[in-house]
Scaffold this motif. Structure first.
Motif, PDB file in Angstrom:
ATOM      1  N   GLY A   7      -6.295  15.733  41.594  1.00  0.00           N
ATOM      2  CA  GLY A   7      -7.734  15.495  41.516  1.00  0.00           C
ATOM      3  C   GLY A   7      -8.342  14.748  42.694  1.00  0.00           C
ATOM      4  N   VAL A   8      -7.522  14.417  43.683  1.00  0.00           N
ATOM      5  CA  VAL A   8      -8.084  13.818  44.901  1.00  0.00           C
ATOM      6  C   VAL A   8      -7.695  14.699  46.079  1.00  0.00           C
ATOM      7  N   GLU A   9      -8.408  14.591  47.177  1.00  0.00           N
ATOM      8  CA  GLU A   9      -8.085  15.470  48.298  1.00  0.00           C
ATOM      9  C   GLU A   9      -8.335  14.809  49.637  1.00  0.00           C
ATOM     10  N   ASP A  10      -7.652  15.376  50.642  1.00  0.00           N
ATOM     11  CA  ASP A  10      -7.903  14.939  52.018  1.00  0.00           C
ATOM     12  C   ASP A  10      -9.064  15.768  52.559  1.00  0.00           C
ATOM     13  N   ILE A  11      -9.940  15.128  53.280  1.00  0.00           N
ATOM     14  CA  ILE A  11     -10.954  15.893  53.999  1.00  0.00           C
ATOM     15  C   ILE A  11     -10.480  15.937  55.439  1.00  0.00           C
ATOM     16  N   LEU A  12      -9.945  17.097  55.821  1.00  0.00           N
ATOM     17  CA  LEU A  12      -9.347  17.209  57.146  1.00  0.00           C
ATOM     18  C   LEU A  12     -10.436  17.350  58.212  1.00  0.00           C
ATOM     19  N   PRO A  13     -10.056  17.083  59.474  1.00  0.00           N
ATOM     20  CA  PRO A  13     -11.048  17.180  60.558  1.00  0.00           C
ATOM     21  C   PRO A  13     -11.810  18.511  60.588  1.00  0.00           C
ATOM     22  N   GLU A  14     -11.176  19.611  60.146  1.00  0.00           N
ATOM     23  CA  GLU A  14     -11.871  20.908  60.153  1.00  0.00           C
ATOM     24  C   GLU A  14     -13.108  20.901  59.257  1.00  0.00           C
ATOM     25  N   GLN A 115     -11.515  20.641  38.809  1.00  0.00           N
ATOM     26  CA  GLN A 115     -11.890  22.037  39.037  1.00  0.00           C
ATOM     27  C   GLN A 115     -12.815  22.076  40.247  1.00  0.00           C
ATOM     28  N   ALA A 116     -13.242  23.301  40.611  1.00  0.00           N
ATOM     29  CA  ALA A 116     -14.091  23.418  41.797  1.00  0.00           C
ATOM     30  C   ALA A 116     -15.322  22.527  41.656  1.00  0.00           C
ATOM     31  N   GLY A 117     -15.562  21.685  42.630  1.00  0.00           N
ATOM     32  CA  GLY A 117     -16.746  20.832  42.609  1.00  0.00           C
ATOM     33  C   GLY A 117     -16.629  19.654  41.664  1.00  0.00           C
ATOM     34  N   ARG A 118     -15.439  19.453  41.109  1.00  0.00           N
ATOM     35  CA  ARG A 118     -15.260  18.326  40.196  1.00  0.00           C
ATOM     36  C   ARG A 118     -13.901  17.686  40.454  1.00  0.00           C
TER      37      ARG A 118
END
Ligand SMILES: [Zn+2]
Ligand SMILES: [Zn+2]
Length: 418
Positions: A7-14, A115-118
């Motif tokens: 439920g957590v994610e990395d926001i990569l440089p791209e 889920q997507a967006g959540r």
């Protein structure tokens, strides 16, 4: 290998440029309206949220709560309005000025089914204005949201508006609503059966088909508004009319948090499907008092960044990436590295992003690196170039090469910048 929690994610440089772009736009629009940024802590005493967001709301139940080493009960913030109101009181701002206008950007945390967006860590930007009772504040808050979306080129939304009344008239309504729903409890989904007692208004928000059938028949909140709430709401609608902002009146719109009063609104993007709210907010005239302060009117909104980015990408909106020129300096041989440093320093001092090679790799593998990074310009600094004080410049897109004299560098930098 240790992976990130669910439920957590990395926001990569791209992808980060999309966030930075939205945040820049938000800062500039909010600031133009006289709002200043505030950064509140990521965690607070759990009690703060229980008294504001509410224990029985989704956000209250989904909190990440933990004990610290001294046994104090703390929670990661599920939203930011409570923290802003707490800061307002803690710094005695109620005694300094009649009105306080701030905006925030940051991560919020809720234990949701991902889920997507959540996500369980998601980002919000929002504004809060504390100390103004005028219905035209509600209008201004909505118009700030409207202008923000216009500024980022996003038009695929509908503004839904309702008034849920003040403490006085809404408790009257809640009693009637509860009575009505109890008579139809057999047709409600399990979630709504639970909500019935503690979070009655939220039943109006249920997307379940069977619940919808019942909700369509329930008494309407608007019929229960007291005179003051009625007049307030009429002015809000009138004010939106003055500045040409279209909205739909949705008599069943409620917000998922306990502290809202009077005006509530949502910006809804139909292209998003079930999770279609990209901005939500309203008035919260009782919150500051609820937290131990004087009776203080207030209003605000928040925008979920992840959901907005999904909507923007679905609508193929143009999100500009960084356009700063980027140059790669390829160096060959340790002796020539010194010149590489000198050239890099010159470029950087002129505001040009510069990647200086630090490895012993061959020219061809350095070119490959520049290509992979999407860097358009490569400057080659080898033995011959250093001796001649003339450097090869390669355009990676066309493959063209030219020689540039050290004496002409300033002129060349101007060319890059134009
Ligand atoms: Zn009222
Ligand atoms: Zn339901």
């Amino acid at each position: 290998m240790i992976l990130s929690p669910r439920g957590v994610e990395d926001i990569l440089p791209e992808r980060i440029y999309q966030y930075q772009w939205l945040e820049r736009k938000a800062c500039s629009i909010f600031s133009l309206h006289g709002y200043d940024e505030i950064r509140t802590p990521t965690f607070e005493k759990t009690e703060l949220f229980l008294r504001s967001v509410g224990q029985e709301t989704d956000a209250g139940k989904q909190m990440y709560t933990f004990l610290d080493k001294k046994g104090r009960k703390l929670s990661l913030r599920p939203e930011a309005t409570a923290s802003v109101a707490r800061a307002y009181l803690e710094h005695k701002l109620d005694k300094q000025s009649a009105e306080w206008r701030v905006f925030y950007i940051g991560s919020m945390f809720r234990y949701e089914r991902p889920q997507a967006g959540r996500l369980r860590e998601f980002r919000q930007i929002g504004v809060e204005a504390i100390g103004q009772a005028s219905p035209y504040l509600d209008v201004e808050i909505i118009s700030i949201g409207f202008e923000f979306f216009r500024e980022i080129g996003f038009a695929d939304f509908d503004i839904q508006l309702n008034s849920i009344g003040c403490k006085k008239c809404s408790s009257l309504y809640k009693r009637e609503l509860k009575k009505y729903l109890k008579n139809h409890v057999g047709g409600l989904c399990p979630v709504c059966k639970n909500r019935l007692e503690y979070n009655t208004l939220r039943v109006l928000d249920c997307k379940n088909k069977e619940c919808r059938l019942i909700i369509e028949q329930v008494p309407v909140l608007g019929d229960y508004l007291c005179d003051d709430c009625q007049i307030h709401f009429e002015r809000v609608k009138m004010g939106l009319g003055y500045i040409g902002i279209q909205f739909s009146f949705n008599p069943r719109l409620v917000r998922g948090l306990d502290y809202y009063t009077r005006t509530v609104f949502e910006f809804v993007a139909p292209s998003l499907g079930a999770q279609d709210t990209i901005c939500g907010g309203g008035r919260y005239d009782d919150l500051v008092e609820e937290l131990g302060g004087p009776s203080t009117p207030a209003a605000g909104f928040s925008i979920g960044i992840e959901r907005l980015l999904i909507a923007l990408n679905k609508n193929r909106a143009e999100i500009p990436s960084a356009t700063t020129p980027f140059i790669y300096i390829a160096t060959l041989g340790e002796a020539n590295q010194t010149k590489g440093y000198q050239i890099a320093a010159l470029f950087r001092s002129q505001g040009i992003r510069t990647w200086l090679n630090l490895s012993e790799k061959s020219l061809s593998s350095q070119l490959k690196i520049a290509d992979k990074k999407g860097i358009k310009w490569v400057m080659i600094v080898g033995e011959r170039e250093v001796t001649e004080n003339r450097f090869i410049l390669r355009n990676m897109q066309t493959g063209n090469q030219e020689k540039i004299d050290w004496a002409d560098f300033k002129q060349f930098i101007r060319r890059l910048q134009s």
